[in-house]
Write a protein that holds these residues in place. Sequence first.
Motif, PDB file in Angstrom:
ATOM      1  N   ILE A 188       0.854  -1.204   0.000  1.00 48.02           N
ATOM      2  CA  ILE A 188       0.000   0.000   0.000  1.00 48.02           C
ATOM      3  C   ILE A 188       0.882   1.244   0.000  1.00 48.02           C
ATOM      4  O   ILE A 188       2.083   1.156   0.280  1.00 48.02           O
ATOM      5  CB  ILE A 188      -0.962   0.045   1.228  1.00 48.02           C
ATOM      6  CG1 ILE A 188      -0.145   0.081   2.528  1.00 48.02           C
ATOM      7  CG2 ILE A 188      -1.956  -1.110   1.190  1.00 48.02           C
ATOM      8  CD1 ILE A 188      -0.973   0.377   3.757  1.00 48.02           C
ATOM      9  N   THR A 189       0.235   2.355  -0.308  1.00 48.13           N
ATOM     10  CA  THR A 189       1.002   3.618  -0.299  1.00 48.13           C
ATOM     11  C   THR A 189       0.565   4.547   0.832  1.00 48.13           C
ATOM     12  O   THR A 189       1.169   5.597   1.040  1.00 48.13           O
ATOM     13  CB  THR A 189       0.814   4.370  -1.626  1.00 48.13           C
ATOM     14  OG1 THR A 189      -0.568   4.572  -1.836  1.00 48.13           O
ATOM     15  CG2 THR A 189       1.412   3.592  -2.784  1.00 48.13           C
ATOM     16  N   THR A 232      -9.338   5.355   9.870  1.00 44.39           N
ATOM     17  CA  THR A 232     -10.689   4.800   9.707  1.00 44.39           C
ATOM     18  C   THR A 232     -10.660   3.426   9.033  1.00 44.39           C
ATOM     19  O   THR A 232     -11.712   2.864   8.723  1.00 44.39           O
ATOM     20  CB  THR A 232     -11.557   5.737   8.844  1.00 44.39           C
ATOM     21  OG1 THR A 232     -10.958   5.836   7.548  1.00 44.39           O
ATOM     22  CG2 THR A 232     -11.694   7.107   9.459  1.00 44.39           C
ATOM     23  N   GLY A 233      -9.476   2.889   8.802  1.00 38.84           N
ATOM     24  CA  GLY A 233      -9.380   1.550   8.220  1.00 38.84           C
ATOM     25  C   GLY A 233      -9.178   1.530   6.726  1.00 38.84           C
ATOM     26  O   GLY A 233      -9.223   0.480   6.097  1.00 38.84           O
ATOM     27  N   HIS A 234      -8.967   2.709   6.137  1.00 38.06           N
ATOM     28  CA  HIS A 234      -8.747   2.760   4.694  1.00 38.06           C
ATOM     29  C   HIS A 234      -7.262   2.668   4.362  1.00 38.06           C
ATOM     30  O   HIS A 234      -6.428   3.241   5.068  1.00 38.06           O
ATOM     31  CB  HIS A 234      -9.286   4.068   4.110  1.00 38.06           C
ATOM     32  CG  HIS A 234     -10.775   4.129   4.109  1.00 38.06           C
ATOM     33  ND1 HIS A 234     -11.487   4.803   5.077  1.00 38.06           N
ATOM     34  CD2 HIS A 234     -11.693   3.567   3.287  1.00 38.06           C
ATOM     35  CE1 HIS A 234     -12.792   4.681   4.828  1.00 38.06           C
ATOM     36  NE2 HIS A 234     -12.931   3.912   3.740  1.00 38.06           N
ATOM     37  N   VAL A 235      -6.955   1.940   3.295  1.00 39.79           N
ATOM     38  CA  VAL A 235      -5.582   1.928   2.779  1.00 39.79           C
ATOM     39  C   VAL A 235      -5.645   2.187   1.274  1.00 39.79           C
ATOM     40  O   VAL A 235      -6.670   1.943   0.639  1.00 39.79           O
ATOM     41  CB  VAL A 235      -4.869   0.574   3.041  1.00 39.79           C
ATOM     42  CG1 VAL A 235      -4.641   0.340   4.514  1.00 39.79           C
ATOM     43  CG2 VAL A 235      -5.625  -0.591   2.405  1.00 39.79           C
ATOM     44  N   PRO A 239      -1.583  10.758 -12.337  1.00 44.33           N
ATOM     45  CA  PRO A 239      -2.054  10.969 -10.977  1.00 44.33           C
ATOM     46  C   PRO A 239      -1.101  10.397  -9.948  1.00 44.33           C
ATOM     47  O   PRO A 239      -0.641   9.276 -10.104  1.00 44.33           O
ATOM     48  CB  PRO A 239      -3.382  10.223 -10.954  1.00 44.33           C
ATOM     49  CG  PRO A 239      -3.344   9.307 -12.116  1.00 44.33           C
ATOM     50  CD  PRO A 239      -2.443   9.891 -13.106  1.00 44.33           C
ATOM     51  N   PRO A 240      -0.775  11.195  -8.954  1.00 46.87           N
ATOM     52  CA  PRO A 240       0.121  10.704  -7.920  1.00 46.87           C
ATOM     53  C   PRO A 240      -0.590   9.683  -7.034  1.00 46.87           C
ATOM     54  O   PRO A 240      -1.816   9.665  -6.959  1.00 46.87           O
ATOM     55  CB  PRO A 240       0.486  11.956  -7.147  1.00 46.87           C
ATOM     56  CG  PRO A 240      -0.601  12.900  -7.425  1.00 46.87           C
ATOM     57  CD  PRO A 240      -1.199  12.548  -8.714  1.00 46.87           C
ATOM     58  N   PRO A 241       0.139   8.842  -6.330  1.00 46.40           N
ATOM     59  CA  PRO A 241      -0.459   7.701  -5.675  1.00 46.40           C
ATOM     60  C   PRO A 241      -1.090   7.959  -4.313  1.00 46.40           C
ATOM     61  O   PRO A 241      -1.916   7.193  -3.883  1.00 46.40           O
ATOM     62  CB  PRO A 241       0.724   6.742  -5.520  1.00 46.40           C
ATOM     63  CG  PRO A 241       1.924   7.626  -5.461  1.00 46.40           C
ATOM     64  CD  PRO A 241       1.606   8.796  -6.287  1.00 46.40           C
ATOM     65  N   VAL A 242      -0.703   9.000  -3.618  1.00 48.06           N
ATOM     66  CA  VAL A 242      -1.161   9.141  -2.234  1.00 48.06           C
ATOM     67  C   VAL A 242      -2.292  10.151  -2.101  1.00 48.06           C
ATOM     68  O   VAL A 242      -2.175  11.274  -2.547  1.00 48.06           O
ATOM     69  CB  VAL A 242       0.010   9.575  -1.334  1.00 48.06           C
ATOM     70  CG1 VAL A 242      -0.438   9.670   0.107  1.00 48.06           C
ATOM     71  CG2 VAL A 242       1.154   8.599  -1.484  1.00 48.06           C
ATOM     72  N   ALA A 243      -3.396   9.734  -1.530  1.00 50.99           N
ATOM     73  CA  ALA A 243      -4.494  10.665  -1.295  1.00 50.99           C
ATOM     74  C   ALA A 243      -4.212  11.450  -0.041  1.00 50.99           C
ATOM     75  O   ALA A 243      -3.679  10.921   0.923  1.00 50.99           O
ATOM     76  CB  ALA A 243      -5.790   9.891  -1.145  1.00 50.99           C
ATOM     77  N   ILE A 303      -5.367  10.297   3.226  1.00 48.30           N
ATOM     78  CA  ILE A 303      -4.768   9.058   3.710  1.00 48.30           C
ATOM     79  C   ILE A 303      -3.294   9.333   4.002  1.00 48.30           C
ATOM     80  O   ILE A 303      -2.521   9.635   3.106  1.00 48.30           O
ATOM     81  CB  ILE A 303      -4.855   7.965   2.628  1.00 48.30           C
ATOM     82  CG1 ILE A 303      -6.283   7.831   2.143  1.00 48.30           C
ATOM     83  CG2 ILE A 303      -4.242   6.679   3.088  1.00 48.30           C
ATOM     84  CD1 ILE A 303      -6.972   6.580   2.442  1.00 48.30           C
ATOM     85  N   ARG A 304      -2.959   9.295   5.271  1.00 47.91           N
ATOM     86  CA  ARG A 304      -1.572   9.623   5.626  1.00 47.91           C
ATOM     87  C   ARG A 304      -0.661   8.421   5.424  1.00 47.91           C
ATOM     88  O   ARG A 304      -1.066   7.298   5.746  1.00 47.91           O
ATOM     89  CB  ARG A 304      -1.510  10.026   7.100  1.00 47.91           C
ATOM     90  CG  ARG A 304      -2.192  11.312   7.431  1.00 47.91           C
ATOM     91  CD  ARG A 304      -1.834  11.721   8.847  1.00 47.91           C
ATOM     92  NE  ARG A 304      -1.920  10.606   9.785  1.00 47.91           N
ATOM     93  CZ  ARG A 304      -3.023  10.309  10.473  1.00 47.91           C
ATOM     94  NH1 ARG A 304      -4.125  10.977  10.301  1.00 47.91           N
ATOM     95  NH2 ARG A 304      -3.007   9.320  11.321  1.00 47.91           N
ATOM     96  N   PRO A 305       0.542   8.605   4.965  1.00 46.17           N
ATOM     97  CA  PRO A 305       1.485   7.487   4.963  1.00 46.17           C
ATOM     98  C   PRO A 305       1.703   7.028   6.397  1.00 46.17           C
ATOM     99  O   PRO A 305       1.860   7.859   7.293  1.00 46.17           O
ATOM    100  CB  PRO A 305       2.767   8.097   4.388  1.00 46.17           C
ATOM    101  CG  PRO A 305       2.322   9.308   3.659  1.00 46.17           C
ATOM    102  CD  PRO A 305       1.122   9.802   4.376  1.00 46.17           C
ATOM    103  N   SER A 306       1.648   5.740   6.643  1.00 42.61           N
ATOM    104  CA  SER A 306       1.789   5.227   8.023  1.00 42.61           C
ATOM    105  C   SER A 306       3.235   5.360   8.490  1.00 42.61           C
ATOM    106  O   SER A 306       4.139   5.310   7.688  1.00 42.61           O
ATOM    107  CB  SER A 306       1.403   3.764   8.061  1.00 42.61           C
ATOM    108  OG  SER A 306       0.079   3.642   7.633  1.00 42.61           O
TER     109      SER A 306
END
Lengths: 316, 278
Positions: A244-245, A250-253, A306-310, A313-316
């Motif tokens: 994942i990126t 909230t459980g989203h990846v 399009p870049p990969p990270v929304a 959604i924070r990088p963990s």
Amino acid sequence: MITLEKLTKIFGTRPAVESLDLTVPKGEIFGLLGHNGAGKSTTIGMLLGQVWPTSGSVLVCGHDVTRNRHDALRKVGAIFETPIFYDYLSGRRNLEILATYTAPTSAQRIREVAEWVGLGGREDSKVRTYSHGMRARLALAQALLPGPELLILDEPTNGLDPEGIHEMRETIRRLHRNLGLTILLSSHLLSEVEQLCSRIAVIHGGRKVFDGTLAETRASAPKLLLDVDRFAEAAALLLTEGWITGSDPTGHVLLAPGRNVSGIVRRLVEAGFNVEGAQREPQTLEDFYLSVVKSARLGQGTPSAPPPVAASIRPS
Amino acid sequence: MLLLQLRNELWKLFGKKRTYIGFTMFLLAQAVILLVFRFSRASADMGRLLENNGYDMTQFLSPLTAATFTNFWLAIILLPLFGALVGGDLVAKEAEDGTLRLILARPISRVRLLALKWAAGSIFSMLLCLMLGVSGLLLGLTCFDWGGLFYFFPGESFAVFEPRDGLVRFAGAHVFMSMAAISVMGLSFFFGCFNVKPAAATILALSIVFLSFIMMNIPWFNDLKPWFLTYHLNLWQQLYGEPIQWGRIGESLFLLLGMNATFFAGGVAVFSVRDIKS
């Protein structure tokens, strides 16, 4: 219908638009997205020959706007964010005045268009007595009078109530469906763009950071809702191993390119996690837009990719 | 098409209430000056002046004299004010309101748009002068019987004209007065083509006119008079001279035409390179 090549506008020392390449094909509803000050209105100004480009070219309906403004704008209608008119004159007189700047227009045509946009019965009242919604209709009527093939809408729903926004949206659809107009819709209302446009371009800091179809924005970085015990640990593992990126609490990846759901589930089970469920969720335009803009701010944005990270959604 | 577009500009100009401020103020000012002239010692003093010079005051204390008397200072002070007010509004007000952007989303060239606006402003200026003349005469008729024209400017001019000659000169003076009004309108129009507020364009134009007026009236600058704008704006006063100095009128007319062409060309040059933004 519209072709911008290496279009640049510099006000003083501040670049408002930088090397913008853009193509709006005929028959498309094209969304121009960007926050306030991103360069959308300057771009529209250059499209209409109101703002002079510092460099680059602007072709509208096959004609260079800076050299042959008359032919370029002959079949173009435009609406700006605030519908301003000659308040002391009637709606009909406003339409007569504005139409004559393009070509002589018959009273019959004015009547028809006024009726089409829903002004019927009020066109002889002074514009100062109009509500914001009525002014928006009048704005639409003046844009339609020359029988345009291209409609440029700069924040057309600004200041409208929900009913007015809905009405404007339906009208835009109707114009596209019934008259086959090409529409360039500039907006920062993502829901508007999402509901109307088939293709979008995102402008940030005067530069284009994305140009593609709406379908591409949805498919670009699929979101997955993971129902797993010890979610934070699971996300950290997936991120480390490149499945994942990014993730959010909230459980989203966000799936990394080339990875699939079954592979993720298998890896988590192998690692001893208890996976209750994994469901794909389409990425909203808002997620996509924010991620593109965030990437652009970090200097990672590449047009049409399009870049990969929304951003949500924070990088963990 | 051109005529339709000119009609549009006139609709816009004459649809606004503020356009009529000039007309209303002129009427009021004329009425006030005329009443004071009629019912104070002024008319008696003028009559005495006529009689002391061997003229029958009942022949020359007439609507023509009264209208010339009332319009003299109005044309010097108020006419530039209203010309500048309208000229400053033509472009700058539309830019300020945002309607200019709506117009320039259409395939009309900026030069053509300015030409239409300038033409509308000129028509307004001419109508203002026409009204000034007609209303002056009509108001004069309410106070005096028809007769000849007496024109007196202390130290400069003392002239009497038969009614027919007087009327021609009065009409001619108002035609040339239009040229002066158009010139002030054109100056204000020129400033309005810059990215400024309408009030700024009006004030700039008036400042130039008033500065010129002040300098022209400083006795030490007498030999410099032909260099001042107001000297040429006052060309209409020459129609009351005996004989009429056609050379002087031609010179002023030529210079004002040149100035107008310069104001317009300057306005076009400035406006053409301007970015029109919200």
